[in-house]
Design a protein around this motif. Structure first.
Motif, PDB file in Angstrom:
ATOM      1  N   GLY A  12      15.780  29.280  45.176  1.00 28.09           N
ATOM      2  CA  GLY A  12      17.056  29.132  45.936  1.00 28.09           C
ATOM      3  C   GLY A  12      16.760  27.660  46.691  1.00 28.09           C
ATOM      4  N   GLY A  14      18.454  26.304  49.882  1.00 26.02           N
ATOM      5  CA  GLY A  14      19.266  26.995  50.730  1.00 26.02           C
ATOM      6  C   GLY A  14      17.948  26.667  51.951  1.00 26.02           C
ATOM      7  N   PRO A  15      18.026  26.351  53.492  1.00 29.98           N
ATOM      8  CA  PRO A  15      17.635  26.490  54.058  1.00 29.98           C
ATOM      9  C   PRO A  15      15.920  27.122  54.641  1.00 29.98           C
ATOM     10  CG  PRO A  15      19.322  26.936  55.376  1.00 29.98           C
ATOM     11  CD  PRO A  15      19.329  26.786  53.816  1.00 29.98           C
ATOM     12  N   ASP A  35      17.818  25.147  42.307  1.00 31.94           N
ATOM     13  CA  ASP A  35      18.593  25.838  42.582  1.00 31.94           C
ATOM     14  C   ASP A  35      19.463  25.971  41.537  1.00 31.94           C
ATOM     15  OD1 ASP A  35      20.387  26.692  45.560  1.00 31.94           O
ATOM     16  OD2 ASP A  35      21.769  25.456  44.357  1.00 31.94           O
ATOM     17  N   PRO A  40      24.221  20.256  46.915  1.00 33.21           N
ATOM     18  CA  PRO A  40      24.225  20.819  48.059  1.00 33.21           C
ATOM     19  C   PRO A  40      25.013  20.923  48.890  1.00 33.21           C
ATOM     20  CG  PRO A  40      22.819  18.860  47.714  1.00 33.21           C
ATOM     21  CD  PRO A  40      23.464  18.407  47.377  1.00 33.21           C
ATOM     22  N   ARG A  45      28.799  25.414  57.192  1.00 35.38           N
ATOM     23  CA  ARG A  45      28.501  27.239  56.991  1.00 35.38           C
ATOM     24  C   ARG A  45      27.423  27.653  58.691  1.00 35.38           C
ATOM     25  NH1 ARG A  45      25.468  27.760  51.548  1.00 35.38           N
ATOM     26  NH2 ARG A  45      24.969  25.644  51.687  1.00 35.38           N
ATOM     27  N   GLN A 105      24.767  22.847  59.078  1.00 30.50           N
ATOM     28  CA  GLN A 105      23.353  23.577  58.082  1.00 30.50           C
ATOM     29  C   GLN A 105      23.445  22.581  57.036  1.00 30.50           C
ATOM     30  OE1 GLN A 105      23.897  27.874  56.151  1.00 30.50           O
ATOM     31  NE2 GLN A 105      23.685  26.914  54.362  1.00 30.50           N
ATOM     32  N   SER A 106      24.043  21.040  56.274  1.00 31.77           N
ATOM     33  CA  SER A 106      24.448  20.649  55.747  1.00 31.77           C
ATOM     34  C   SER A 106      23.315  19.631  55.815  1.00 31.77           C
ATOM     35  CB  SER A 106      24.951  20.471  55.326  1.00 31.77           C
ATOM     36  OG  SER A 106      25.966  19.490  56.110  1.00 31.77           O
ATOM     37  N   GLU A 109      19.865  21.702  55.923  1.00 28.16           N
ATOM     38  CA  GLU A 109      19.426  21.372  54.926  1.00 28.16           C
ATOM     39  C   GLU A 109      19.048  19.907  54.293  1.00 28.16           C
ATOM     40  OE1 GLU A 109      21.850  22.218  51.929  1.00 28.16           O
ATOM     41  OE2 GLU A 109      21.999  25.061  52.579  1.00 28.16           O
ATOM     42  N   GLY A 164      20.182  33.874  48.367  1.00 28.13           N
ATOM     43  CA  GLY A 164      21.547  33.531  48.628  1.00 28.13           C
ATOM     44  C   GLY A 164      21.667  35.984  48.907  1.00 28.13           C
ATOM     45  N   ASP A 287      19.334  35.259  53.244  1.00 30.68           N
ATOM     46  CA  ASP A 287      20.455  35.957  52.480  1.00 30.68           C
ATOM     47  C   ASP A 287      20.018  36.332  51.591  1.00 30.68           C
ATOM     48  OD1 ASP A 287      21.657  34.752  54.916  1.00 30.68           O
ATOM     49  OD2 ASP A 287      23.193  33.222  53.644  1.00 30.68           O
ATOM     50  N   MET A 300      20.765  31.787  59.633  1.00 35.95           N
ATOM     51  CA  MET A 300      19.900  30.917  59.062  1.00 35.95           C
ATOM     52  C   MET A 300      18.550  30.926  60.143  1.00 35.95           C
ATOM     53  SD  MET A 300      20.304  26.681  59.087  1.00 35.95           S
ATOM     54  CE  MET A 300      20.799  26.776  60.782  1.00 35.95           C
TER      55      MET A 300
END
Length: 494
Positions: A12, A14-15, A35, A40, A45, A105-106, A109, A164, A287, A300
């Motif tokens: 994963g 994500g952050p 991932d 991405p 989000r 969030q993008s 990341e 996630g 998550d 997050m």
């Protein structure tokens, strides 16, 4: 089938996963991060970056860029019946970063991935987990498959599941994810709003048909979240700009034109968390381990803080500086913080979401009275900033002393990040506590000594890489430090 070995496999990107990879690789641990997504996600989000997260990332070289790119919200205000009920004064946070940073969030990341790339690690994309085997107590075997169908078996000493809310690893290992789905429908949109709305304030509008919250992202762009109890937005498609405008107009008294929507979605809130964050050599965070209402912008940040907590412990165990028992404290420290956020956001969501006219009237009357109290304001600001969590009740804080009201497990508020060793425990020794400094010299690699800095004369403080107090005392309390170190760490024989 190809085979490979790695100390830590992170699933994963994500952050949460990116933070784990950044931290571990910075501390010299070889990692792979994979991932399932080929690219991405472009949507923003998660949006809010809280004070505690900014403190941690600032010490790690990412925070300054985030601050330059984001938009700062210094207050959160409640409105109803055309008037402001009360503000929540975020500047009361006991931190130098006493605001909420609004950053997509993008972008978060991207910055984490760039820092990770500078450390020599690249995210491997388009790769999914097809199976995991944990039969061997000394290793984990994970089967990966690329988009072209090529399979590889990875043998890892440890695995971090940051994949996630629908975590493949969590399901494959049969781990519980108890909780509930809240009943109301919600609409989320990223768009531009032409209106007389504050650009440094989170604005929450309460009405009989629900609520609308707008989060300023800078340059006239906002994140909008709204309840839709009347089901005005058709469920057969993503909400259109006219749907969101209708929800806004029904609750917000400030005239506005909504336009240039980048994306929108409809969702229901799940409020869940795992009972433990560990299954043998597999650790869960973000998550994959906890989901909850986006109220307050907490999620997050929890995931990033999960990984900062885990990574220093895992790195020190892997290179033999710490005993394996230290890893048990990841779950026992983080779960109370997670439970608090899940409970806090669920209660807040139920109160703000209610369409009951009696509840609505009570909200309007009670909120101003409560928020007029300094104690409530201070607590609310600190909760938003995630500055209230402590690890005092954990085994890692036992028999570790304390000094001047600061107890083991507390966040240390006055440490200059430039003086903190992020790869080891840092001992701050005041003048006159030479006996403690002499003892610490025997723990090279585990303890870094800072003499005459951040400690009053005759006192000492041992601070963890995540900025929490490990142990503390006065001159002559060397046995406290020695006992604590012997319980959790390994003394060098050199």
């Amino acid at each position: 089938m190809a085979e490979s070995n790695i100390p830590v496999l992170i699933v994963g990107a994500g952050p949460t996963g990116l933070t784990a990879a950044m931290e571990l690789s910075r501390m010299g641990v070889d990692v792979r991060i994979v991932d399932r997504a080929a690219q991405p996600a472009p949507e923003s989000r998660a949006l809010a970056v809280q004070a505690r997260t900014l403190e941690l990332l600032g010490a790690r070289g990412v925070g300054d860029t985030m601050l330059a790119l984001g938009n700062r919200a210094h207050t959160a205000a409640l409105y109803a019946r055309g008037r402001k009920l009360a503000p929540i004064e975020l500047h009361r946070m006991p931190s130098d970063v006493n605001f909420i940073l609004m950053l997509a969030q993008s972008e978060t990341e991207r910055l984490l991935a760039e820092q990770l790339a500078e450390q020599g690690v690249k995210v491997e994309r388009g790769i999914e987990v097809t199976s995991i085997a944990v039969d061997d107590p000394a290793r984990v075997q994970v089967t990966l498959r690329t988009g072209e169908g090529t399979e590889e078996t990875v043998t890892a000493a440890y695995v971090i599941a940051a994949d996630g809310p629908h975590s493949t690893l969590r399901k494959s290992l049969g781990m519980d994810f108890p909780g509930r789905t809240l009943p109301l429908n919600y609409v989320l949109a990223d768009l531009y709003i032409e209106a007389d709305l504050p650009h440094d304030q989170v604005s929450i509008f309460l009405g009989s048909p629900g609520f609308v919250a707008v989060f300023p992202m800078g340059g006239g762009r906002f994140r909008l979240m709204a309840t839709d109890p009347q089901h005005w937005t058709p469920e057969r498609r993503e909400p259109a700009i006219e749907d969101v405008q209708r929800l806004y107009d029904a609750t917000v008294h400030i005239p506005a034109r909504l336009h240039t929507m980048n994306w929108s979605s409809r969702f229901r809130i799940n409020s869940r968390h795992m009972r433990t964050l560990r299954a043998g050599r597999v650790f869960f965070g973000g998550d994959a381990a906890h989901v909850h209402s986006p109220a307050g912008g907490q999620g997050m940040n929890l995931g990033i803080q999960d990984m900062v907590n885990l990574s220093w412990k895992l790195a020190m165990v892997l290179d033999g500086r710490a005993k394996p028992e230290l890893l048990d404290t990841f779950s026992s420290e983080r779960l109370p913080a997670i439970r608090t956020v899940v409970r806090f956001t669920e209660i807040g969501t139920r109160i703000f979401n209610s369409t009951n006219p009696i509840v609505h009237a009570l909200r309007i009357r009670v909120a101003p009275r409560m928020l007029a109290r300094d104690r409530v304001q201070d607590r609310a600001a600190s909760m938003f900033g995630q500055l209230v969590a402590d690890y005092r009740a954990d085994a890692l804080a036992e028999n570790a002393g304390g000094i001047d009201g600061l107890r083991p497990g507390d966040r240390v508020p006055d440490i200059d990040p430039g003086t903190l060793d992020l790869n080891a425990l840092t001992l701050f020794v005041g003048d006159g506590a030479d006996d403690v400094a002499d003892l610490a010299h025997g723990w090279a690699g585990v303890v870094a000594i800072r003499a005459g800095v951040s400690a009053a004369p005759g006192t000492w403080r041992l601070v963890r890489p995540d900025g929490y107090l490990a142990a503390a005392g006065r001159a002559g309390d060397g046995p406290v430090l020695a006992g604590w170190l012997h319980r959790w760490f390994v003394r060098s024989r050199a």
